[in-house]
Design a protein around this motif. Structure first.
Motif, PDB file in Angstrom:
ATOM      1  N   THR A 176       0.615  -1.171  -0.148  1.00 15.50           N
ATOM      2  CA  THR A 176      -0.041  -0.041   0.028  1.00 15.50           C
ATOM      3  C   THR A 176       0.750   1.240   0.139  1.00 15.50           C
ATOM      4  OG1 THR A 176      -0.166   0.007   2.268  1.00 15.50           O
ATOM      5  CG2 THR A 176      -1.983  -1.005   1.469  1.00 15.50           C
ATOM      6  N   ARG A 177       2.024   1.144   0.383  1.00 15.03           N
ATOM      7  CA  ARG A 177       2.835   2.259   0.408  1.00 15.03           C
ATOM      8  C   ARG A 177       3.614   2.644  -0.699  1.00 15.03           C
ATOM      9  NH1 ARG A 177       4.324   3.456   5.772  1.00 15.03           N
ATOM     10  NH2 ARG A 177       3.690   1.746   7.172  1.00 15.03           N
ATOM     11  N   MET A 178       3.309   1.782  -1.945  1.00 16.56           N
ATOM     12  CA  MET A 178       3.924   1.672  -3.194  1.00 16.56           C
ATOM     13  C   MET A 178       2.699   2.108  -4.130  1.00 16.56           C
ATOM     14  SD  MET A 178       6.532  -1.260  -3.386  1.00 16.56           S
ATOM     15  CE  MET A 178       5.600  -2.512  -2.880  1.00 16.56           C
ATOM     16  N   ILE A 179       1.593   1.441  -3.955  1.00 11.96           N
ATOM     17  CA  ILE A 179       0.404   1.487  -4.971  1.00 11.96           C
ATOM     18  C   ILE A 179      -0.669   2.576  -4.521  1.00 11.96           C
ATOM     19  CG2 ILE A 179       1.216  -0.476  -6.398  1.00 11.96           C
ATOM     20  CD1 ILE A 179      -1.332  -1.719  -5.046  1.00 11.96           C
ATOM     21  N   GLY A 180      -0.506   2.820  -3.289  1.00 10.18           N
ATOM     22  CA  GLY A 180      -1.644   3.406  -2.718  1.00 10.18           C
ATOM     23  C   GLY A 180      -2.458   4.648  -3.507  1.00 10.18           C
ATOM     24  N   GLY A 181      -1.395   5.319  -4.266  1.00 21.44           N
ATOM     25  CA  GLY A 181      -1.663   6.462  -4.970  1.00 21.44           C
ATOM     26  C   GLY A 181      -2.847   6.097  -5.998  1.00 21.44           C
ATOM     27  N   LEU A 182      -2.742   4.814  -6.543  1.00 16.56           N
ATOM     28  CA  LEU A 182      -3.900   4.415  -7.694  1.00 16.56           C
ATOM     29  C   LEU A 182      -5.105   4.141  -6.939  1.00 16.56           C
ATOM     30  CD1 LEU A 182      -1.554   1.580  -8.961  1.00 16.56           C
ATOM     31  CD2 LEU A 182      -1.709   3.916  -9.857  1.00 16.56           C
ATOM     32  N   PHE A 183      -5.269   4.098  -5.828  1.00 22.39           N
ATOM     33  CA  PHE A 183      -6.654   4.022  -5.081  1.00 22.39           C
ATOM     34  C   PHE A 183      -7.211   5.407  -4.337  1.00 22.39           C
ATOM     35  CE2 PHE A 183      -4.825  -0.059  -5.537  1.00 22.39           C
ATOM     36  CZ  PHE A 183      -6.034  -0.866  -6.099  1.00 22.39           C
ATOM     37  N   GLY A 184      -6.081   6.374  -4.496  1.00 18.75           N
ATOM     38  CA  GLY A 184      -6.458   7.739  -3.856  1.00 18.75           C
ATOM     39  C   GLY A 184      -5.725   8.201  -2.709  1.00 18.75           C
ATOM     40  N   SER A 185      -4.745   7.483  -2.314  1.00 20.72           N
ATOM     41  CA  SER A 185      -3.894   7.820  -1.255  1.00 20.72           C
ATOM     42  C   SER A 185      -2.836   8.914  -1.683  1.00 20.72           C
ATOM     43  CB  SER A 185      -3.186   6.932  -0.454  1.00 20.72           C
ATOM     44  OG  SER A 185      -2.642   7.400   0.660  1.00 20.72           O
ATOM     45  N   ASP A 186      -2.480  10.200  -0.870  1.00 16.59           N
ATOM     46  CA  ASP A 186      -1.885  10.973  -1.585  1.00 16.59           C
ATOM     47  C   ASP A 186      -0.646  11.305  -0.873  1.00 16.59           C
ATOM     48  OD1 ASP A 186      -3.798  12.494  -3.375  1.00 16.59           O
ATOM     49  OD2 ASP A 186      -5.177  12.658  -1.332  1.00 16.59           O
ATOM     50  N   MET A 187      -0.277  10.445  -0.021  1.00 12.56           N
ATOM     51  CA  MET A 187       1.358  10.442   0.792  1.00 12.56           C
ATOM     52  C   MET A 187       1.659   9.110   1.295  1.00 12.56           C
ATOM     53  SD  MET A 187       2.931  13.205   3.464  1.00 12.56           S
ATOM     54  CE  MET A 187       2.457  12.003   4.844  1.00 12.56           C
ATOM     55  N   THR A 188       2.677   8.847   1.188  1.00 13.27           N
ATOM     56  CA  THR A 188       3.373   7.595   1.663  1.00 13.27           C
ATOM     57  C   THR A 188       4.364   7.852   2.486  1.00 13.27           C
ATOM     58  OG1 THR A 188       4.148   5.282   1.247  1.00 13.27           O
ATOM     59  CG2 THR A 188       4.891   7.098  -0.171  1.00 13.27           C
ATOM     60  N   PHE A 189       4.911   7.001   3.638  1.00 12.46           N
ATOM     61  CA  PHE A 189       6.008   7.107   4.357  1.00 12.46           C
ATOM     62  C   PHE A 189       6.854   6.364   3.988  1.00 12.46           C
ATOM     63  CE2 PHE A 189       2.228   8.938   6.798  1.00 12.46           C
ATOM     64  CZ  PHE A 189       2.996  10.067   7.442  1.00 12.46           C
ATOM     65  N   ALA A 190       8.178   6.661   3.906  1.00 12.38           N
ATOM     66  CA  ALA A 190       9.534   5.888   3.765  1.00 12.38           C
ATOM     67  C   ALA A 190      10.570   5.704   4.689  1.00 12.38           C
ATOM     68  CB  ALA A 190       9.935   6.029   2.419  1.00 12.38           C
ATOM     69  N   VAL A 191      11.335   5.072   4.595  1.00 15.11           N
ATOM     70  CA  VAL A 191      12.698   4.970   5.671  1.00 15.11           C
ATOM     71  C   VAL A 191      13.778   5.978   4.931  1.00 15.11           C
ATOM     72  CG1 VAL A 191      14.389   3.758   6.735  1.00 15.11           C
ATOM     73  CG2 VAL A 191      12.115   3.060   6.492  1.00 15.11           C
ATOM     74  N   GLY A 192      14.289   7.267   5.809  1.00 17.52           N
ATOM     75  CA  GLY A 192      15.369   7.890   5.377  1.00 17.52           C
ATOM     76  C   GLY A 192      16.416   7.207   6.308  1.00 17.52           C
ATOM     77  N   LYS A 193      16.372   7.927   7.700  1.00 16.24           N
ATOM     78  CA  LYS A 193      17.382   7.310   8.635  1.00 16.24           C
ATOM     79  C   LYS A 193      17.058   6.380   9.408  1.00 16.24           C
ATOM     80  CE  LYS A 193      21.220   8.661  11.065  1.00 16.24           C
ATOM     81  NZ  LYS A 193      22.216   8.351  10.513  1.00 16.24           N
ATOM     82  N   GLU A 194      15.587   6.310  10.085  1.00 20.99           N
ATOM     83  CA  GLU A 194      14.990   5.352  11.032  1.00 20.99           C
ATOM     84  C   GLU A 194      13.425   5.174  10.530  1.00 20.99           C
ATOM     85  OE1 GLU A 194      16.933   4.780  15.019  1.00 20.99           O
ATOM     86  OE2 GLU A 194      17.230   6.735  14.724  1.00 20.99           O
ATOM     87  N   SER A 195      12.930   4.029  10.947  1.00 18.74           N
ATOM     88  CA  SER A 195      11.817   3.776  10.647  1.00 18.74           C
ATOM     89  C   SER A 195      10.653   4.209  11.792  1.00 18.74           C
ATOM     90  CB  SER A 195      11.237   2.333  10.214  1.00 18.74           C
ATOM     91  OG  SER A 195      10.038   2.251  10.405  1.00 18.74           O
ATOM     92  N   SER A 196       9.658   4.995  11.679  1.00 21.78           N
ATOM     93  CA  SER A 196       8.861   5.269  12.647  1.00 21.78           C
ATOM     94  C   SER A 196       7.484   4.396  12.712  1.00 21.78           C
ATOM     95  CB  SER A 196       8.348   6.719  12.549  1.00 21.78           C
ATOM     96  OG  SER A 196       7.723   6.902  11.335  1.00 21.78           O
ATOM     97  N   ALA A 197       7.573   3.709  11.747  1.00 20.94           N
ATOM     98  CA  ALA A 197       6.549   2.536  11.826  1.00 20.94           C
ATOM     99  C   ALA A 197       6.719   1.246  10.972  1.00 20.94           C
ATOM    100  CB  ALA A 197       5.064   3.343  11.344  1.00 20.94           C
ATOM    101  N   ALA A 198       6.074   0.350  11.523  1.00 19.60           N
ATOM    102  CA  ALA A 198       6.269  -1.268  10.829  1.00 19.60           C
ATOM    103  C   ALA A 198       5.968  -1.119   9.313  1.00 19.60           C
ATOM    104  CB  ALA A 198       5.502  -2.189  11.754  1.00 19.60           C
ATOM    105  N   GLY A 199       6.792  -1.551   8.508  1.00 19.83           N
ATOM    106  CA  GLY A 199       6.482  -1.748   7.308  1.00 19.83           C
ATOM    107  C   GLY A 199       7.119  -0.582   6.139  1.00 19.83           C
TER     108      GLY A 199
END
Length: 271
Positions: free
Chosen positions: A216-239
């Motif tokens: 969902t972090r990769m294809i969520g936009g196709l369904f209408g999600s407008d932002m995703t979270f990724a890892v830069g330094k450290e993760s703040s949530a699972a996945g």
């Protein structure tokens, strides 16, 4: 083609609800020195948005230290929009704070003029949310109202209603993040997102967490999600996935759509 919202939220030239799904990198640094160092490092990765998870800060009770750190952070990230998040302990926050203390930290931080968006939980009572909305209005920043469930994925109807509730209460952006047990739960999240996109006017952020929900972090936009979270330094949530992987997938999807559109135009001309 990414589904777009009727209302766009534009922050420092970044468009929530437009043709591109934005990528946000979180900062979970424990002190000011680490915060500035981490911020400079993730800026090199060129995220669209940066989120500061203030509840990870070790000196969170020292408001002056938070304000000083926020001012320095704002200078370090320059023109990248900043989400200020002081997460409630019931929804994944790292420390328990009274609601009065949360309001105090949020208000004094926003008054620095260094915050662009505030993420706050929709589960808070209306008295708290009304105080937040007044602070938002006085400072002309954007409000994300969010719902988190780290144990399960609620029903599709429940998730849809949470998104709608966010808009009704006054969110500029409505957000839900849930934990799937299987890919059926992932489909529920994506379907709720798709339905919401056709009901609410504001931008959405919807995420299924953990390894199962990573797609969902990769294809969520196709369904209408407008932002995703990724890892830069450290993760703040699972996945959460590395920003380089997210960018690669989004580029593939974008190029695929462009190629498909070009083929369709050629076929139309040939006819």
């Amino acid at each position: 083609m990414k589904l777009q919202s009727k209302k766009k939220v534009i922050v420092k030239n970044k468009v929530f609800g437009g043709s591109k799904m934005l990528i946000c990198l979180p900062l979970i640094s424990k002190n000011k020195e680490m915060l500035i160092k981490d911020a400079k490092e993730i800026c090199l990765l060129a995220p669209d948005i940066i989120e500061w998870r203030v509840d990870f800060f070790e000196t969170i009770h020292d408001i002056n230290n938070i304000k000083d750190a926020l001012i320095e952070l704002s200078k370090s990230i320059d023109n990248i929009p900043l989400i200020f998040t002081l997460r409630h302990s019931d929804e994944g926050g790292c420390i328990y704070l009274t609601q009065d203390k949360r309001i105090e930290i949020i208000e004094k931080s926003i008054n620095t003029g260094c915050v662009d968006l505030l993420d706050i939980e929709i589960a808070n009572d209306m008295e708290f949310l009304n105080k937040i909305k007044n602070i938002i209005k006085r400072n002309d920043i954007k409000l994300i109202l969010s719902y988190h469930n780290f144990k399960q994925t609620p029903s599709e109807e429940f998730m849809l209603n949470k998104i709608i509730e966010g808009e009704k209460i006054g969110a500029d952006i409505s957000k839900i993040a849930v934990m799937p047990k299987d890919y059926g739960d992932v489909l529920k999240l994506l379907n709720a997102t798709y339905k919401a996109r056709n009901i609410v006017d504001i931008p959405l952020i919807t995420i299924a967490m953990g390894k199962t929900g990573a797609i969902t972090r990769m294809i969520g936009g196709l369904f209408g999600s407008d932002m995703t979270f990724a890892v830069g330094k450290e993760s703040s949530a699972a996945g959460q996935m590395p920003i380089s992987d997210i960018k690669m997938v989004l580029n593939i999807l974008s190029n695929s759509r462009t190629a498909s559109n070009n083929r369709q135009r050629k076929e139309d001309l040939d006819e």
